[in-house]
Write a protein that holds these residues in place. Structure first.
Motif, PDB file in Angstrom:
ATOM      1  N   VAL A  18       0.956  -1.216   0.018  1.00  0.00           N
ATOM      2  CA  VAL A  18      -0.183  -0.155  -0.098  1.00  0.00           C
ATOM      3  C   VAL A  18       0.878   1.288  -0.015  1.00  0.00           C
ATOM      4  O   VAL A  18       0.502   2.035  -0.832  1.00  0.00           O
ATOM      5  CB  VAL A  18      -1.004  -0.156   1.165  1.00  0.00           C
ATOM      6  N   THR A  19       1.789   1.128   0.793  1.00  0.00           N
ATOM      7  CA  THR A  19       2.723   2.264   0.908  1.00  0.00           C
ATOM      8  C   THR A  19       3.529   2.954  -0.445  1.00  0.00           C
ATOM      9  O   THR A  19       3.814   3.826  -0.889  1.00  0.00           O
ATOM     10  CB  THR A  19       3.798   2.231   1.867  1.00  0.00           C
ATOM     11  N   ALA A  20       3.835   1.766  -1.216  1.00  0.00           N
ATOM     12  CA  ALA A  20       4.777   1.675  -2.471  1.00  0.00           C
ATOM     13  C   ALA A  20       3.833   2.134  -3.473  1.00  0.00           C
ATOM     14  O   ALA A  20       4.271   2.997  -4.690  1.00  0.00           O
ATOM     15  CB  ALA A  20       5.432   0.481  -2.825  1.00  0.00           C
ATOM     16  N   LEU A  49      -1.187  -9.278 -10.615  1.00  0.00           N
ATOM     17  CA  LEU A  49      -0.913  -7.767 -10.995  1.00  0.00           C
ATOM     18  C   LEU A  49      -2.184  -7.175 -11.384  1.00  0.00           C
ATOM     19  O   LEU A  49      -2.146  -6.101 -10.930  1.00  0.00           O
ATOM     20  CB  LEU A  49      -0.309  -8.275 -12.558  1.00  0.00           C
ATOM     21  N   GLU A  50      -3.090  -7.731 -11.674  1.00  0.00           N
ATOM     22  CA  GLU A  50      -4.605  -7.177 -11.843  1.00  0.00           C
ATOM     23  C   GLU A  50      -4.977  -6.568 -10.366  1.00  0.00           C
ATOM     24  O   GLU A  50      -5.434  -5.449 -10.292  1.00  0.00           O
ATOM     25  CB  GLU A  50      -5.572  -7.974 -12.294  1.00  0.00           C
ATOM     26  N   ARG A  51      -4.983  -7.423  -9.426  1.00  0.00           N
ATOM     27  CA  ARG A  51      -5.243  -6.959  -8.018  1.00  0.00           C
ATOM     28  C   ARG A  51      -4.642  -5.849  -7.510  1.00  0.00           C
ATOM     29  O   ARG A  51      -4.845  -4.922  -6.924  1.00  0.00           O
ATOM     30  CB  ARG A  51      -5.071  -8.195  -7.085  1.00  0.00           C
ATOM     31  N   LEU A  52      -3.260  -5.971  -7.747  1.00  0.00           N
ATOM     32  CA  LEU A  52      -2.285  -4.942  -7.395  1.00  0.00           C
ATOM     33  C   LEU A  52      -2.425  -3.584  -8.104  1.00  0.00           C
ATOM     34  O   LEU A  52      -2.521  -2.526  -7.466  1.00  0.00           O
ATOM     35  CB  LEU A  52      -0.656  -5.342  -7.735  1.00  0.00           C
ATOM     36  N   ASP A  53      -3.099  -3.625  -9.309  1.00  0.00           N
ATOM     37  CA  ASP A  53      -3.259  -2.356 -10.079  1.00  0.00           C
ATOM     38  C   ASP A  53      -4.666  -1.698  -9.735  1.00  0.00           C
ATOM     39  O   ASP A  53      -4.959  -0.583  -9.658  1.00  0.00           O
ATOM     40  CB  ASP A  53      -3.556  -2.526 -11.684  1.00  0.00           C
ATOM     41  N   GLN A  54      -5.598  -2.761  -8.896  1.00  0.00           N
ATOM     42  CA  GLN A  54      -6.888  -2.172  -8.475  1.00  0.00           C
ATOM     43  C   GLN A  54      -6.452  -1.501  -7.137  1.00  0.00           C
ATOM     44  O   GLN A  54      -7.274  -0.503  -6.915  1.00  0.00           O
ATOM     45  CB  GLN A  54      -7.921  -3.370  -8.395  1.00  0.00           C
ATOM     46  N   GLU A  56      -3.796   0.050  -6.237  1.00  0.00           N
ATOM     47  CA  GLU A  56      -3.218   1.472  -6.554  1.00  0.00           C
ATOM     48  C   GLU A  56      -4.493   2.281  -7.057  1.00  0.00           C
ATOM     49  O   GLU A  56      -4.387   3.421  -6.805  1.00  0.00           O
ATOM     50  CB  GLU A  56      -2.152   1.207  -7.734  1.00  0.00           C
ATOM     51  N   ALA A  57      -5.107   1.905  -7.922  1.00  0.00           N
ATOM     52  CA  ALA A  57      -6.472   2.574  -8.343  1.00  0.00           C
ATOM     53  C   ALA A  57      -7.530   3.124  -7.188  1.00  0.00           C
ATOM     54  O   ALA A  57      -7.553   4.127  -7.009  1.00  0.00           O
ATOM     55  CB  ALA A  57      -7.221   1.913  -9.527  1.00  0.00           C
ATOM     56  N   ALA A  58      -7.518   2.329  -6.346  1.00  0.00           N
ATOM     57  CA  ALA A  58      -8.631   2.549  -5.114  1.00  0.00           C
ATOM     58  C   ALA A  58      -7.799   3.570  -4.337  1.00  0.00           C
ATOM     59  O   ALA A  58      -8.497   4.457  -3.882  1.00  0.00           O
ATOM     60  CB  ALA A  58      -8.535   1.378  -4.302  1.00  0.00           C
ATOM     61  N   LEU A  59      -6.615   3.416  -4.237  1.00  0.00           N
ATOM     62  CA  LEU A  59      -5.683   4.416  -3.450  1.00  0.00           C
ATOM     63  C   LEU A  59      -5.798   5.933  -3.990  1.00  0.00           C
ATOM     64  O   LEU A  59      -5.834   6.960  -3.375  1.00  0.00           O
ATOM     65  CB  LEU A  59      -4.438   3.993  -3.099  1.00  0.00           C
ATOM     66  N   HIS A  60      -5.717   5.944  -5.224  1.00  0.00           N
ATOM     67  CA  HIS A  60      -5.582   7.354  -6.048  1.00  0.00           C
ATOM     68  C   HIS A  60      -7.150   7.775  -6.317  1.00  0.00           C
ATOM     69  O   HIS A  60      -7.211   8.890  -6.318  1.00  0.00           O
ATOM     70  CB  HIS A  60      -4.936   7.106  -7.274  1.00  0.00           C
ATOM     71  N   ARG A  73      -7.628  -0.347   5.182  1.00  0.00           N
ATOM     72  CA  ARG A  73      -8.759  -1.389   4.475  1.00  0.00           C
ATOM     73  C   ARG A  73      -7.474  -2.138   3.720  1.00  0.00           C
ATOM     74  O   ARG A  73      -7.649  -3.508   4.002  1.00  0.00           O
ATOM     75  CB  ARG A  73      -9.754  -0.955   3.877  1.00  0.00           C
ATOM     76  N   LEU A  74      -7.048  -1.469   2.686  1.00  0.00           N
ATOM     77  CA  LEU A  74      -6.111  -2.092   1.815  1.00  0.00           C
ATOM     78  C   LEU A  74      -4.936  -2.755   2.412  1.00  0.00           C
ATOM     79  O   LEU A  74      -4.466  -3.925   2.176  1.00  0.00           O
ATOM     80  CB  LEU A  74      -5.812  -1.422   0.732  1.00  0.00           C
TER      81      LEU A  74
END
Length: 158
Positions: A18-20, A49-54, A56-60, A73-74
């Motif tokens: 989450v931090t990265a 990779l899709e889950r990681l992209d999700q 990142e998108a949720a954080l932004h 939560r993440l």
């Protein structure tokens, strides 16, 4: 159920993901985490990779008022996923996979690195927390800790 060391490792992994997200370290950590979860299965790695992209998108996408809750939560979600993988393994395999995770975290969360966000602060290495003048200081520690005696006030402070 995992022991405290592996639970702390899983928590560190969740925090690192989450931090990265969105930083210079993201591309490398993202690939390494997907490989770790994929365990040699290309389809599983693509799913990760899709889950990681999700993530990142949720954080932004979260507005500033919701950013801290999304971060927490993440982090918890990734920690739980890492714990689930480790719990599903035999003891020998668990030790090997834990070592792999430690290695990738050491590579992508270098000692001395720090990242701050609305949910807190992640530090790879040592950090000094102090409270002065009636302030409150708090920290969550995953790993060792050394607490020294409080500083003695000089004569001008009474």
């Amino acid at each position: 159920m995992l022991d405290q060391v592996l639970t702390a490792l899983a928590a560190s992994g969740g925090t690192a993901v989450v931090t990265a997200a969105g930083t210079d370290a993201w591309a490398g950590l993202r690939q390494a985490v997907a490989r770790w979860f994929g365990r040699g299965d290309a389809q599983r790695e693509r799913s990760e990779l899709e889950r990681l992209d999700q993530t990142e998108a949720a954080l932004h996408a979260s507005d500033p008022a919701e950013a801290e809750r999304a971060h927490i939560r993440l982090e918890a979600s990734w920690q739980a996923r890492i714990e689930a993988v480790l719990e599903s393994l035999s003891e020998g395999e668990r030790d090997h996979r834990a070592d792999q995770l430690r290695g990738l975290l050491a590579q992508y969360v270098p000692q001395g690195a720090a990242a701050a966000g609305p949910g807190g602060l992640a530090v790879g290495g040592n950090m000094d927390i102090r409270a002065n003048g009636g302030s409150i200081a708090a920290g969550v520690i995953h790993g060792g800790v050394h607490a020294g005696p409080p500083a003695v006030p000089d004569s001008s402070q009474g």
